[in-house]
Design a protein around this motif. Sequence first.
Motif, short mmCIF file in Angstrom:
data_model
loop_
_atom_site.label_atom_id
_atom_site.label_comp_id
_atom_site.label_asym_id
_atom_site.label_seq_id
_atom_site.Cartn_x
_atom_site.Cartn_y
_atom_site.Cartn_z
N ASP A 144 0.83 -1.21 0.00
CA ASP A 144 0.00 0.00 0.00
C ASP A 144 0.87 1.26 0.00
OD1 ASP A 144 -2.33 -1.47 -0.05
OD2 ASP A 144 -2.72 -1.26 2.11
N GLN A 204 2.08 1.70 -3.51
CA GLN A 204 0.97 2.16 -4.36
C GLN A 204 0.66 3.63 -4.10
OE1 GLN A 204 -0.35 0.49 -6.88
NE2 GLN A 204 -1.57 2.27 -7.37
N ASP A 205 0.68 4.05 -2.83
CA ASP A 205 0.43 5.46 -2.50
C ASP A 205 1.48 6.36 -3.16
OD1 ASP A 205 -1.70 4.68 -0.94
OD2 ASP A 205 -0.64 4.91 0.97
N SER A 206 2.72 5.93 -3.13
CA SER A 206 3.80 6.70 -3.73
C SER A 206 3.62 6.79 -5.25
CB SER A 206 5.14 6.06 -3.39
OG SER A 206 6.20 6.79 -3.93
N ALA A 232 7.26 5.05 4.99
CA ALA A 232 6.58 5.67 3.84
C ALA A 232 7.50 6.65 3.14
CB ALA A 232 5.30 6.36 4.30
N GLU A 263 0.82 6.51 -6.97
CA GLU A 263 -0.34 7.36 -7.27
C GLU A 263 0.01 8.84 -7.13
OE1 GLU A 263 -3.42 5.91 -4.68
OE2 GLU A 263 -3.72 4.11 -5.91
N ARG A 264 0.83 9.15 -6.15
CA ARG A 264 1.29 10.53 -5.96
C ARG A 264 2.07 11.02 -7.17
NH1 ARG A 264 4.73 11.51 -0.57
NH2 ARG A 264 6.00 13.15 -1.48
N HIS A 294 8.89 6.17 -0.71
CA HIS A 294 8.68 7.20 -1.74
C HIS A 294 10.01 7.62 -2.36
CE1 HIS A 294 6.58 10.23 -3.97
NE2 HIS A 294 7.42 11.15 -3.54
#
Length: 126
Positions: free
Chosen positions: A22, A25-27, A97, A29-30, A101
Amino acid sequence: MRGPIAPPQVPLAASRAEAFADLVQDSVERLERRWPQLADIDFLVLEVPRLDGPGRAWNDEAVPLGGTIPAREGRPARVVVYRRPVEIRTKGRDERAALVHEIVVEQVAELLGLTPETVDPRYGED
């Protein structure tokens, strides 16, 4: 009483591997907001780097945290983040996180032939 402590839809029920995926994936999407071509790149999470190919051997260098695999033979380019080496180097979720990133930005920059600061202007600020 045996069984899960929390229902599946609660974040507590996510495994460490799922929580790590996750973060990746967050990175992604950013970054996709700024670089839509990232939709053509596969982002993978592997437990540890494999060093069993030709020309690959253990040496005194640090264990890699991520890597890239260029596109070839109809396969898309890939960015790989290695979960265990990242987890070992971080203490909490926020630190993890930030490192994830940073790794994603560095690997995307390598694939696109750009500097990490060009890929994410906030690179290195955390």
